[in-house]
Scaffold this motif. Structure first.
Motif, PDB file in Angstrom:
ATOM      1  N   PRO B 183      15.230  18.268 -15.716  1.00  9.58           N
ATOM      2  CA  PRO B 183      14.576  19.235 -16.610  1.00  9.58           C
ATOM      3  C   PRO B 183      14.128  18.643 -17.939  1.00  9.58           C
ATOM      4  N   THR B 184      14.548  17.427 -18.246  1.00 15.74           N
ATOM      5  CA  THR B 184      14.225  16.853 -19.556  1.00 15.74           C
ATOM      6  C   THR B 184      12.822  16.251 -19.541  1.00 15.74           C
ATOM      7  N   SER B 185      12.295  16.046 -20.737  1.00 15.85           N
ATOM      8  CA  SER B 185      10.966  15.446 -20.874  1.00 15.85           C
ATOM      9  C   SER B 185      10.949  14.629 -22.159  1.00 15.85           C
ATOM     10  N   GLU B 186       9.922  13.821 -22.303  1.00 18.27           N
ATOM     11  CA  GLU B 186       9.799  13.046 -23.546  1.00 18.27           C
ATOM     12  C   GLU B 186       9.660  13.992 -24.734  1.00 18.27           C
ATOM     13  N   LYS B 187       8.937  15.078 -24.505  1.00 19.65           N
ATOM     14  CA  LYS B 187       8.750  16.061 -25.580  1.00 19.65           C
ATOM     15  C   LYS B 187      10.108  16.637 -26.012  1.00 19.65           C
ATOM     16  N   PHE B 188      10.937  16.945 -25.007  1.00 21.20           N
ATOM     17  CA  PHE B 188      12.264  17.493 -25.305  1.00 21.20           C
ATOM     18  C   PHE B 188      13.107  16.458 -26.055  1.00 21.20           C
ATOM     19  N   ALA B 189      13.010  15.191 -25.647  1.00 19.76           N
ATOM     20  CA  ALA B 189      13.768  14.133 -26.330  1.00 19.76           C
ATOM     21  C   ALA B 189      13.400  14.101 -27.815  1.00 19.76           C
ATOM     22  N   LYS B 190      12.125  14.165 -28.080  1.00 21.90           N
ATOM     23  CA  LYS B 190      11.666  14.146 -29.482  1.00 21.90           C
ATOM     24  C   LYS B 190      12.184  15.378 -30.218  1.00 21.90           C
ATOM     25  N   GLU B 191      12.076  16.513 -29.541  1.00 17.74           N
ATOM     26  CA  GLU B 191      12.475  17.784 -30.145  1.00 17.74           C
ATOM     27  C   GLU B 191      13.937  17.769 -30.591  1.00 17.74           C
ATOM     28  N   ILE B 192      14.799  17.168 -29.795  1.00 15.54           N
ATOM     29  CA  ILE B 192      16.237  17.220 -30.115  1.00 15.54           C
ATOM     30  C   ILE B 192      16.693  15.992 -30.907  1.00 15.54           C
ATOM     31  N   GLY B 193      15.801  15.058 -31.129  1.00 21.56           N
ATOM     32  CA  GLY B 193      16.167  13.900 -31.948  1.00 21.56           C
ATOM     33  C   GLY B 193      16.736  12.730 -31.172  1.00 21.56           C
ATOM     34  N   ALA B 194      16.571  12.728 -29.846  1.00 23.70           N
ATOM     35  CA  ALA B 194      16.973  11.547 -29.068  1.00 23.70           C
ATOM     36  C   ALA B 194      15.879  10.491 -29.198  1.00 23.70           C
ATOM     37  N   ASP B 195      16.227   9.250 -28.879  1.00 25.75           N
ATOM     38  CA  ASP B 195      15.232   8.190 -29.048  1.00 25.75           C
ATOM     39  C   ASP B 195      14.286   8.065 -27.865  1.00 25.75           C
ATOM     40  N   HIS B 196      14.754   8.483 -26.686  1.00 24.93           N
ATOM     41  CA  HIS B 196      13.955   8.179 -25.517  1.00 24.93           C
ATOM     42  C   HIS B 196      14.389   9.027 -24.330  1.00 24.93           C
ATOM     43  N   ARG B 197      13.490   9.146 -23.357  1.00 21.73           N
ATOM     44  CA  ARG B 197      13.800   9.824 -22.099  1.00 21.73           C
ATOM     45  C   ARG B 197      13.170   9.014 -20.983  1.00 21.73           C
ATOM     46  N   ASP B 198      13.905   8.861 -19.895  1.00 21.36           N
ATOM     47  CA  ASP B 198      13.368   8.087 -18.780  1.00 21.36           C
ATOM     48  C   ASP B 198      13.457   8.830 -17.466  1.00 21.36           C
ATOM     49  N   ASP B 199      12.562   8.438 -16.561  1.00 25.67           N
ATOM     50  CA  ASP B 199      12.558   9.015 -15.217  1.00 25.67           C
ATOM     51  C   ASP B 199      13.606   8.371 -14.334  1.00 25.67           C
ATOM     52  N   ASP B 200      13.875   7.077 -14.583  1.00 22.53           N
ATOM     53  CA  ASP B 200      14.801   6.379 -13.695  1.00 22.53           C
ATOM     54  C   ASP B 200      15.657   5.387 -14.477  1.00 22.53           C
ATOM     55  N   ALA B 201      16.747   4.987 -13.841  1.00 27.56           N
ATOM     56  CA  ALA B 201      17.744   4.151 -14.507  1.00 27.56           C
ATOM     57  C   ALA B 201      17.198   2.779 -14.887  1.00 27.56           C
ATOM     58  N   GLN B 202      16.375   2.231 -14.035  1.00 28.72           N
ATOM     59  CA  GLN B 202      15.841   0.894 -14.295  1.00 28.72           C
ATOM     60  C   GLN B 202      14.996   0.909 -15.571  1.00 28.72           C
ATOM     61  N   SER B 203      14.158   1.915 -15.713  1.00 26.09           N
ATOM     62  CA  SER B 203      13.322   2.019 -16.908  1.00 26.09           C
ATOM     63  C   SER B 203      14.185   2.234 -18.146  1.00 26.09           C
ATOM     64  N   CYS B 204      15.258   2.980 -17.982  1.00 25.69           N
ATOM     65  CA  CYS B 204      16.175   3.236 -19.091  1.00 25.69           C
ATOM     66  C   CYS B 204      16.730   1.916 -19.626  1.00 25.69           C
ATOM     67  N   VAL B 205      17.182   1.063 -18.704  1.00 23.40           N
ATOM     68  CA  VAL B 205      17.777  -0.213 -19.127  1.00 23.40           C
ATOM     69  C   VAL B 205      16.708  -1.103 -19.778  1.00 23.40           C
ATOM     70  N   LYS B 206      15.504  -1.089 -19.223  1.00 19.89           N
ATOM     71  CA  LYS B 206      14.427  -1.888 -19.819  1.00 19.89           C
ATOM     72  C   LYS B 206      14.152  -1.419 -21.246  1.00 19.89           C
ATOM     73  N   TYR B 207      14.121  -0.101 -21.430  1.00 19.50           N
ATOM     74  CA  TYR B 207      13.860   0.438 -22.769  1.00 19.50           C
ATOM     75  C   TYR B 207      14.979   0.039 -23.729  1.00 19.50           C
ATOM     76  N   ASN B 209      17.105  -2.376 -23.569  1.00 19.57           N
ATOM     77  CA  ASN B 209      17.072  -3.822 -23.856  1.00 19.57           C
ATOM     78  C   ASN B 209      16.000  -4.146 -24.894  1.00 19.57           C
ATOM     79  N   SER B 210      14.858  -3.517 -24.750  1.00 18.67           N
ATOM     80  CA  SER B 210      13.767  -3.823 -25.684  1.00 18.67           C
ATOM     81  C   SER B 210      14.119  -3.350 -27.093  1.00 18.67           C
ATOM     82  N   LYS B 211      14.797  -2.207 -27.195  1.00 19.00           N
ATOM     83  CA  LYS B 211      15.146  -1.684 -28.509  1.00 19.00           C
ATOM     84  C   LYS B 211      16.335  -2.414 -29.117  1.00 19.00           C
ATOM     85  N   MET B 212      17.255  -2.869 -28.279  1.00 14.01           N
ATOM     86  CA  MET B 212      18.457  -3.551 -28.791  1.00 14.01           C
ATOM     87  C   MET B 212      18.069  -4.754 -29.638  1.00 14.01           C
ATOM     88  N   LYS B 213      17.050  -5.440 -29.192  1.00 15.80           N
ATOM     89  CA  LYS B 213      16.630  -6.648 -29.912  1.00 15.80           C
ATOM     90  C   LYS B 213      16.134  -6.300 -31.307  1.00 15.80           C
TER      91      LYS B 213
END
Lengths: 342, 217
Positions: B183-207, B209-213
């Motif tokens: 039920p979540t969306s990128e719009k919802f992530a922004k609305e609640i103050g989260a940094d990101h929303r992903d469709d799948d676990a692999q993309s989550c880890v890629k994101y 990793n990119s932000k950790m640096k």
């Protein structure tokens, strides 16, 4: 003569030509607004037939939706079969707190499905009985004007509740026969519950089978792991039947119709035109206004736009794509109805 | 078997969804003197990466992912105890949780698996976790990443509350918050103050990793 809501819904699911489709939610729709308006609230309305009937009819009484529907969650069968349940609150639905049987495909430890209760006992236990009793009340109070819809849980999903869904899904890869044995043992309970709902006055049985969605099972696995059992439990019932599966069901829409149901309910993850094209008039299409967006978090204008998109694509019944979130604003549900009924 | 072949066998055992093979290859790797960190990163993790990508592209489905994950954990159970404790002191940390009111945790478990495969030490808080427990654990254990999941629409409010509490306790500036679930969306992530929303676990880890640096101090 003005067509009744009941006649319109029945005509729609039989794919008859109409001046407009009905707006009816066959999946769950029991919002906080409905609870306040009707005076029947969770958690009591899960276990009290009169309160369940009152809340189930509120969708027609207060929002003008064109059918009435009960029960309100997918845990009642699991509870009746022996799973521990937390009944939740006025704002949260009942939750499964454990499983009934040992089923560990990693260690190859499997209970046999040989100590399940008699089906008659199951039908007379806790909230399964509540929902059957609620159907009788709803038929009496609203059955002349509205279609009464009884909801139940699909066999693969219910099996996951009893065994642990993750373990059941794991075994689809490692021990598919073991998984099938269990789902086959559970399917008669789903069928008996569906038939009891019809016998108690339901015009339509709507079965939800979320654990067989394409987010979980490969489309090619659906017919073997779920579809054949849904056919037995729902498609073979002597009444109108709707099968709901969450997620992007596009790849399995033909398999959903293979179960012999009257119609299927799909989410907004399948674009309306695509759903209509794949369905190819094999049965009724119910849906597919998004639940999180726009129903729960969007504006009435966005809801109306989505409802019109489903209508224009050719959906037979305009509905929420899945269960309506409990906190959905009243104005958004009214917008759903108004967009179609004018 | 030489080192290169053994590392390939570790990866292949995960791709083949064969837990026994992964355990045996891991034992063999240690016997041959391969650095366990290398065996994980150049063996098991490579295999789990293939699985993650195939899953994201709908080439494979959840049953295979679950068995592949089990295979990876079978290997990790052998290799992780062989890593000197000091070598893990710089490892990135994450918490995963299904928010209060929801008990559907398969998606969260996949995220946990992919984070583990990505080299994170994951503290899995489980399912039906209260917002305060999520916020307090994030701060008290100084995690780098908070991953929250919900399958159900009504429990999006619990997710919102958890993110709010992490903001309220001042820890958000030290961590990345990602959310997921149908039920979540990128719009919802922004609305609640989260940094990101992903469709799948692999993309989550890629994101992550990119932000950790860039972001995490």
């Amino acid at each position: 003569m003005v067509m009744s809501c009941r006649d319109r819904v029945l005509a729609a699911i039989n794919q008859e030509t109409l001046d407009r489709p009905p707006v009816a939610v066959f999946t769950t729709c029991d919002t906080i607004g409905m609870m306040k308006a009707s005076g029947a609230s969770w958690p009591e309305a899960h276990s009290d037939p009169q309160k369940m009937a009152t809340l189930g009819c509120a969708q027609a009484d207060y929002f003008g939706l064109e059918s009435v529907r009960a029960g309100f969650c997918l845990t009642e069968e699991a509870e009746a079969l022996g799973c521990p349940i937390d009944m939740g609150t006025s704002h949260s639905s009942p939750m499964l707190k454990g499983h009934r049987n040992k089923y560990d495909p990693m260690k190859k430890i499997y209970d046999e499905p040989n100590d399940l209760p008699d089906i008659d006992v199951f039908l007379n236990t806790k909230r399964v009985k509540t929902t059957i009793e609620a159907m009788k009340i709803m038929k009496k109070t609203h059955g002349e004007k509205y279609c009464v819809v009884g909801g139940n849980t699909g066999p693969f999903t219910l099996c996951g509740h009893l065994l642990n869904t993750e373990n059941l899904v794991y075994s689809v890869w490692t021990d598919p026969k073991e998984a099938q044995k269990w789902v086959a043992a559970i399917a008669p309970y789903c069928k008996a519950f569906g038939q009891a709902l019809l016998d108690a006055g339901a015009d339509i049985v709507q079965m939800s089978e979320p654990s067989a969605s394409t987010d979980i099972l490969a489309p090619s696995d659906f017919p073997i792991q779920s579809g054949q059992f849904v056919k037995h439990a729902l498609g073979d019932l002597t009444g109108h039947t709707i099968l709901h599966i969450c997620g992007d069901s596009a790849p399995i829409i033909p398999f959903m119709f293979d179960t012999g149901v009257t119609g299927i309910s799909v989410e907004e993850k399948v674009p309306p035109e695509k759903a209509v094209k794949i369905a190819n008039k094999r049965g009724a299409l119910v849906g597919n206004v998004g639940c999180a967006m726009p129903l729960y978090k969007g504006t009435p204008q966005e809801v109306a736009k989505a409802a019109r998109a489903s209508r224009d694509a050719g959906f037979n019944v305009i509905s929420a794509g899945c269960g309506v979130p409990i906190g959905t604003p009243d104005d958004n549900i009214r917008a759903l109805v108004k967009a179609i009924t004018g | 078997m030489n080192d290169k072949k053994l590392l390939k066998e570790l990866a292949d055992s995960v791709v083949a969804c064969d837990p026994n093979r992964a355990r045996i290859a891991s034992e063999e790797a240690l016997k041959e003197g391969i650095d366990p960190v290398e065996a994980i990163n150049k063996g098991l993790v490579i295999g789990m990466g293939v699985i993650g990508n195939d899953y994201a592209e709908h080439k494979i489905y959840l049953p295979q992912v679950l068995v592949a994950a089990h295979s990876m954990y079978e290997g990790l159970n052998v290799l992780l105890p062989a890593i000197p404790k000091g070598d893990l002191s710089d490892a990135k940390t994450a918490i995963t949780a299904v928010v209060q009111g929801d008990v559907h945790d398969i998606g969260k478990n996949i995220v946990k698996t992919m984070l583990t495969a990505g080299g994170y030490i994951v503290n899995d808080l489980g399912k039906d976790v209260t917002p305060s427990s999520i916020a307090n654990t994030a701060k008290e254990t100084s995690v780098n990443v908070v991953c929250l999941s919900t399958l159900m629409t009504p429990t999006m409010d619990s997710m919102q509350e958890a993110v709010k509490l992490i903001n309220d306790n001042g820890y958000h500036k030290n961590c990345i918050i990602t959310i997921g679930g149908p039920p979540t969306s990128e719009k919802f992530a922004k609305e609640i103050g989260a940094d990101h929303r992903d469709d799948d676990a692999q993309s989550c880890v890629k994101y992550v990793n990119s932000k950790m640096k860039k972001e995490v101090k």
